[in-house]
Scaffold this motif. Structure first.
Motif, PDB file in Angstrom:
ATOM      1  N   ASP A   1      56.448  55.890  24.076  1.00 45.86           N
ATOM      2  CA  ASP A   1      55.873  56.291  22.796  1.00 45.86           C
ATOM      3  C   ASP A   1      56.828  56.089  21.614  1.00 45.86           C
ATOM      4  O   ASP A   1      56.483  56.407  20.492  1.00 45.86           O
ATOM      5  N   PHE A   2      58.013  55.556  21.897  1.00 45.65           N
ATOM      6  CA  PHE A   2      59.039  55.427  20.860  1.00 45.65           C
ATOM      7  C   PHE A   2      59.654  54.039  20.875  1.00 45.65           C
ATOM      8  O   PHE A   2      59.849  53.452  21.932  1.00 45.65           O
ATOM      9  N   ASP A   3      59.963  53.523  19.661  1.00 47.73           N
ATOM     10  CA  ASP A   3      60.696  52.264  19.543  1.00 47.73           C
ATOM     11  C   ASP A   3      62.146  52.540  19.867  1.00 47.73           C
ATOM     12  O   ASP A   3      62.749  53.462  19.313  1.00 47.73           O
ATOM     13  N   ASP A   4      62.705  51.767  20.749  1.00 48.46           N
ATOM     14  CA  ASP A   4      64.115  51.910  21.115  1.00 48.46           C
ATOM     15  C   ASP A   4      64.887  50.779  20.442  1.00 48.46           C
ATOM     16  O   ASP A   4      65.089  49.726  21.016  1.00 48.46           O
ATOM     17  N   ASP A   5      65.264  51.004  19.198  1.00 43.60           N
ATOM     18  CA  ASP A   5      65.986  49.952  18.488  1.00 43.60           C
ATOM     19  C   ASP A   5      67.484  50.084  18.717  1.00 43.60           C
ATOM     20  O   ASP A   5      67.957  51.021  19.348  1.00 43.60           O
ATOM     21  N   SER A   6      68.231  49.154  18.194  1.00 39.64           N
ATOM     22  CA  SER A   6      69.673  49.151  18.416  1.00 39.64           C
ATOM     23  C   SER A   6      70.370  50.355  17.796  1.00 39.64           C
ATOM     24  O   SER A   6      71.459  50.728  18.219  1.00 39.64           O
ATOM     25  N   ASN A   7      69.752  50.983  16.792  1.00 44.15           N
ATOM     26  CA  ASN A   7      70.345  52.160  16.150  1.00 44.15           C
ATOM     27  C   ASN A   7      70.011  53.453  16.880  1.00 44.15           C
ATOM     28  O   ASN A   7      70.465  54.521  16.499  1.00 44.15           O
ATOM     29  N   LYS A   8      69.171  53.371  17.921  1.00 46.45           N
ATOM     30  CA  LYS A   8      68.768  54.535  18.714  1.00 46.45           C
ATOM     31  C   LYS A   8      68.143  55.629  17.844  1.00 46.45           C
ATOM     32  O   LYS A   8      68.391  56.811  18.042  1.00 46.45           O
ATOM     33  N   THR A   9      67.312  55.223  16.881  1.00 49.14           N
ATOM     34  CA  THR A   9      66.643  56.208  16.034  1.00 49.14           C
ATOM     35  C   THR A   9      65.346  56.714  16.651  1.00 49.14           C
ATOM     36  O   THR A   9      64.834  57.742  16.257  1.00 49.14           O
ATOM     37  N   TYR A  10      64.799  55.993  17.612  1.00 49.59           N
ATOM     38  CA  TYR A  10      63.584  56.377  18.317  1.00 49.59           C
ATOM     39  C   TYR A  10      62.438  56.726  17.370  1.00 49.59           C
ATOM     40  O   TYR A  10      61.971  57.849  17.320  1.00 49.59           O
ATOM     41  N   GLU A  11      61.984  55.743  16.612  1.00 53.07           N
ATOM     42  CA  GLU A  11      60.824  55.923  15.740  1.00 53.07           C
ATOM     43  C   GLU A  11      59.572  56.034  16.606  1.00 53.07           C
ATOM     44  O   GLU A  11      59.423  55.330  17.595  1.00 53.07           O
ATOM     45  N   ILE A  12      58.658  56.909  16.211  1.00 57.94           N
ATOM     46  CA  ILE A  12      57.410  57.095  16.959  1.00 57.94           C
ATOM     47  C   ILE A  12      56.522  55.865  16.771  1.00 57.94           C
ATOM     48  O   ILE A  12      56.295  55.422  15.651  1.00 57.94           O
ATOM     49  N   LYS A  13      56.008  55.329  17.881  1.00 62.96           N
ATOM     50  CA  LYS A  13      55.065  54.220  17.816  1.00 62.96           C
ATOM     51  C   LYS A  13      53.686  54.748  17.417  1.00 62.96           C
ATOM     52  O   LYS A  13      53.321  55.879  17.735  1.00 62.96           O
ATOM     53  N   SER A  14      52.932  53.908  16.737  1.00 61.81           N
ATOM     54  CA  SER A  14      51.579  54.266  16.310  1.00 61.81           C
ATOM     55  C   SER A  14      50.594  54.174  17.457  1.00 61.81           C
ATOM     56  O   SER A  14      50.785  53.408  18.397  1.00 61.81           O
ATOM     57  N   ARG A  15      49.513  54.945  17.322  1.00 58.30           N
ATOM     58  CA  ARG A  15      48.357  54.908  18.209  1.00 58.30           C
ATOM     59  C   ARG A  15      48.710  55.068  19.683  1.00 58.30           C
ATOM     60  O   ARG A  15      48.321  54.269  20.525  1.00 58.30           O
ATOM     61  N   ARG A  16      49.442  56.122  19.967  1.00 56.29           N
ATOM     62  CA  ARG A  16      49.818  56.441  21.346  1.00 56.29           C
ATOM     63  C   ARG A  16      48.856  57.489  21.903  1.00 56.29           C
ATOM     64  O   ARG A  16      48.364  58.354  21.175  1.00 56.29           O
ATOM     65  N   ALA A  17      48.603  57.461  23.190  1.00 57.35           N
ATOM     66  CA  ALA A  17      47.667  58.398  23.825  1.00 57.35           C
ATOM     67  C   ALA A  17      48.137  59.842  23.743  1.00 57.35           C
ATOM     68  O   ALA A  17      47.332  60.772  23.672  1.00 57.35           O
ATOM     69  N   SER A  18      49.445  60.061  23.726  1.00 53.68           N
ATOM     70  CA  SER A  18      49.973  61.431  23.691  1.00 53.68           C
ATOM     71  C   SER A  18      49.978  62.036  22.288  1.00 53.68           C
ATOM     72  O   SER A  18      50.280  63.204  22.126  1.00 53.68           O
TER      73      SER A  18
END
Length: 175
Positions: free
Chosen positions: A13-30
């Motif tokens: 449910d989260f973008d794992d970018d190189s900065n490790k900010t863990y942005e929430i992905k859109s339109r997730r079931a949870s």
């Protein structure tokens, strides 16, 4: 240092970018949402008809909806639960992928307490939300069509192909 995604949240449910900010992905079931995004769109509504009733309505009028689902824009907050023994960092979700135990910290019968007053920004919460009563109607094999019409001032609700028959006398409908 790097930030670790807190236990109880689905890494998908989260973008794992190189900065490790863990942005929430859109339109997730949870339906994950940050606490600030949730509480910024929460409004206290008090009605009086015989007795006084207080509700908290989550309404997103920016068109993005809950977790960017456009149709998920208006819900009543029923309760909030706090995860026990979890280090989370301020994410609120309606469904958590975890076997953690939960403790109810707020519900809609607590008229003297605001939902945001019980929140600790370092903990993980899940919300129970409820849609309007008319949203319980769905597709019907005897009345096909994925369309509905709701008029809140008259509480009239119609859906499917019946819509063209019901509304044709007073509104122009094309299909």
């Amino acid at each position: 240092g790097t930030t670790k995604l807190m236990d109880g949240l689905n890494p998908k449910d989260f973008d794992d970018d190189s900065n490790k900010t863990y942005e929430i992905k859109s339109r997730r079931a949870s339906l994950p949402i940050t606490q600030s995004d949730f509480f910024d769109n929460l409004t206290k509504v008090t009605t009086t008809s015989g007795s006084t009733t207080t509700s908290y309505i989550w309404y997103n009028n920016h068109g993005s909806g809950l977790n960017s689902w456009p149709a998920l824009r208006c819900f009543e907050l029923v309760s909030l639960e706090e995860v026990q023994d979890n280090n989370s960092g301020g994410i609120l979700s309606t469904l958590i992928h975890s076997s953690s135990s939960w403790k109810k910290v707020w519900d809609n019968t607590m008229n003297n307490t605001t939902p945001s007053s019980v929140i600790d920004p370092t903990l993980l919460y899940r919300a129970t939300i409820r849609g309007s009563p008319w949203t319980s109607y769905a597709w019907d094999k005897n009345n096909p069509g994925f369309v509905f019409w709701y008029e809140p001032h008259s509480s009239r609700f119609t859906y499917g192909m019946e819509l063209t028959k019901t509304l044709s006398q007073e509104h122009v409908c094309t299909h």
